[in-house]
Design an enzyme around this catalytic site. Sequence first.
Site, PDB file in Angstrom:
ATOM      1  N   GLU A   1       0.825  -1.211   0.000  1.00  0.00           N
ATOM      2  CA  GLU A   1       0.000   0.000   0.000  1.00  0.00           C
ATOM      3  C   GLU A   1       0.859   1.261   0.000  1.00  0.00           C
ATOM      4  OE1 GLU A   1      -3.089   0.128  -0.492  1.00  0.00           O
ATOM      5  OE2 GLU A   1      -3.790  -1.907  -0.070  1.00  0.00           O
TER       6      GLU A   1
ATOM      7  N   ASP B   1      -4.434 -10.199  -8.263  1.00  0.00           N
ATOM      8  CA  ASP B   1      -4.837  -9.382  -9.397  1.00  0.00           C
ATOM      9  C   ASP B   1      -3.722  -8.561 -10.038  1.00  0.00           C
ATOM     10  OD1 ASP B   1      -4.728  -7.967  -7.019  1.00  0.00           O
ATOM     11  OD2 ASP B   1      -6.476  -6.726  -7.417  1.00  0.00           O
TER      12      ASP B   1
ATOM     13  N   GLU C   1     -12.232  -0.560  -9.991  1.00  0.00           N
ATOM     14  CA  GLU C   1     -11.812  -1.487 -11.042  1.00  0.00           C
ATOM     15  C   GLU C   1     -12.786  -1.589 -12.212  1.00  0.00           C
ATOM     16  OE1 GLU C   1      -9.328  -2.246  -7.597  1.00  0.00           O
ATOM     17  OE2 GLU C   1     -11.504  -2.101  -7.812  1.00  0.00           O
TER      18      GLU C   1
END
EC number: 3.2.1.-
Length: 848
Positions: A359, A499, A613
């Site tokens: 992150e 992902d 997304e």
Amino acid sequence: MEAPKRCFEILLLLLLLVSANPNAFLHRALAEGVTPEEAKQLRDENAILNALMLSRANDRTVGGSVRGMFYHAFNGYMEHAFPLDELRPLSCGGEDTLGGYALTLIDSLDMLALLGDWEHFASSVEWIGKNLQFDINKTVSVFETTIRVLGGLLSAHLIASDYATGMKIPSYDNQLLNLAEDLARRLLPAFETPTGIPFGSVNLLHGVDEHESKITSTAGGGTLTLEFGVLSRLTNDPIVDLPYEGWFFKSDYTCAAQEFNAILNALMLSRANDRTVGGSVRGMFYHAFNGYMEHAFPLDELRPLSCGGEDTLGGYALTLIDSLDMLALLGDWEHFASSVEWIGKNLQFDINKTVSVFETTIRVLGGLLSAHLIASDYATGMKIPSYDNQLLNLAEDLARRLLPAFETPTGIPFGSVNLLHGVDEHESKITSTAGGGTLTLEFGVLSRLTNDPIFEQVTKNAVRGLWARRSKLNLVGAHINVFTGEWTQKDAGIGTSIDSFYEYLLKAYLLFGDEEYLFIFQEAYAAAMHYLYNDPWYVEVNMDSAAIVWPLFNSLQAFWPGLQVLAGDIDPAIRTHKAFFSVWKRYGFTPEGFNLATLSVQQGQKSYPLRPELIESTYWLYKATRDPRYLDVGRDMVASLQYGARCPCGYCHISDVEFHKQEDHMESFFLAETVKYLWLLFDLAVGPDNLVENGPYKYIFSTEGHLLPATPQISLLREHCSYIGAFCKSSDYNQESRTSDIATDPHEANGSGSNEGQVHSRFSSSSTFFESTLTSGLVKGFCPGLSHGQKFGITYLEPVDTTNQYESANKREPNMLQSHSMVVVPDQGSDYSHSNNDNDHDNLQENQ
């Protein structure tokens, strides 16, 4: 057909004759008995018509005429009628026609703003705020007062209170909103009827007169929803809203909220002017950004319901950093420059905080690098003259504090690291595939900007460490032990925990031109499409057997159609996007998990944390196809966010998509990605005028939506330094540091040759990075038709348990693991020599 054509020709000749010789027209009129005054009027009207007809080639002239019309009437009112309600234009006087409260001035406010006339707009707002009052004994039309006065006050308030409009009045303090609320409450007694349909008139001081007519028009009773609805939302008082139960019925696409339909219909009607929707999205950004700056800054993130803030990552103004390139994209130089200046002066990373490597990299490091590349370059149009690489220096400092996380036998980093003390001895050795494999763009860009290869090397080693441990089906799992290389969760998919591993393989190739990433992507993508794709959905399978584990759509999968567009695989992207959007349509948002077997929301995965997304994929598909249905999708998403997620100070998480329950949190990525992709979608529809579409470079979006430009310094470095004798910009960026640290067997890669490829991966505690040399890597070019494993010498690697050898972070013994040509060598020394290799050779463990 001949007669109409002849008539047209005659009319055209007459028009040309009149425009060429207006006096002839006057003489002809006089000869036919028209008075001189009437003839002059005819000539003047004809001249005006001709001027307008001739200005078709430049409609700006007509627009100027219309602007003049407005000011002729407005100035006439202000000079001869103000503060009465309306102008008597022939006698140049005024009259009160509605309530005696400067009706024409209120009705003109947003037109002044539309014309950009800040001076008149500001002075008018100031006068109204100081002088207007509604505690007067006047009986007024509910309909006319609502649409003219209440609507005018609300519109002007929304413009005067918002920096995003460009007409913000610094001294404005909600005076018009307070007046609007007072007026609306004085109109409320009209609604006290058995049917709920209001009386036509009401006295502003005494309410409805007992003799008031009970007859009203349909328009008078049904044309009040917009003004009163907006007021309810601005004051958080739902008194005039129609009651309803829920928004979407459970497992049903029927929408029970009239307000939502009104928003959606308004957006759908704007098809002819998608700039309107783009403006709405721009307003969404500033509603959230201003909310953060006013109520949460310098904390990390906004609590949009309670209008507070919270530190969620490291306590360094996360949302501001994540928003920087969006400010630049909107052309907001003032906010962009002041934000960069504040960060450069106040931000520091020498703090005792344990942060997520993933992150922190994608949000903070990526945000700093993107803003640096914009602020330092005149070509972007957002150059800051006083900027002196402060953000780049901060980015480098931050990245060096993250480097200890990569000190593992596999090269795959720990999930967390302390910015002051490094990796804690009790830190978990389990990390996700996405967490270890989604660092290459940010670290790679930093290496190119600083001419220090360490950052790119460690992240590339991490990708190789993950890929070397793929299954024989070319699938990777979700979680792995960074010390032993053993997969702790073998579920393979394209969603949660995996992902962006796929995403960064392709994007690293597109940005850096490094073919190794492309080869890995091609094999990984082929395996995903073979084992995970159940047209049009994707499932999770066991990475070794391909047995289905979860028939589940999770919201993070929604990036995949966008990635397929970048890869050029459009047809399956279209089908998958349609399937994913059907879930959004069903609930108004995408839940974190949707069970494909039961066709219902997965238990425990009902939330929507404002994820970008699906919006991202919508943007890429529209960009690739220009199919207007993707604009319809975008409008639906805007309507859902505006109605379901908007809250007093920003946009809220949705904790349950079936009942649209709001949660008091707003992730920084809502500004970095969600709004960004929506804005880009509609800006593209109207003819783009932004840095991404019309800027000096091609841009790659990071997984956080940050803009990384393919500048020569970033993208062409390898072109000049990839073979013997090539010019290298810096001696620090030498041939050794650029070549692969995974050996290539010439016999395997090229089918012939006598030189043995050799690799030395050195782990230095003093500099905490790997250096490597590959002799066969000096030859440019690869043989066609060979797999990535053949080209780069990577083969299937069984996990080897080295836990006992690495129990203590302070007692690392030299150890070497080899599988075919794959070698990992941790070493405590600052130098590595062939003699060290010879001494350790007996300790090699081969997994043939």
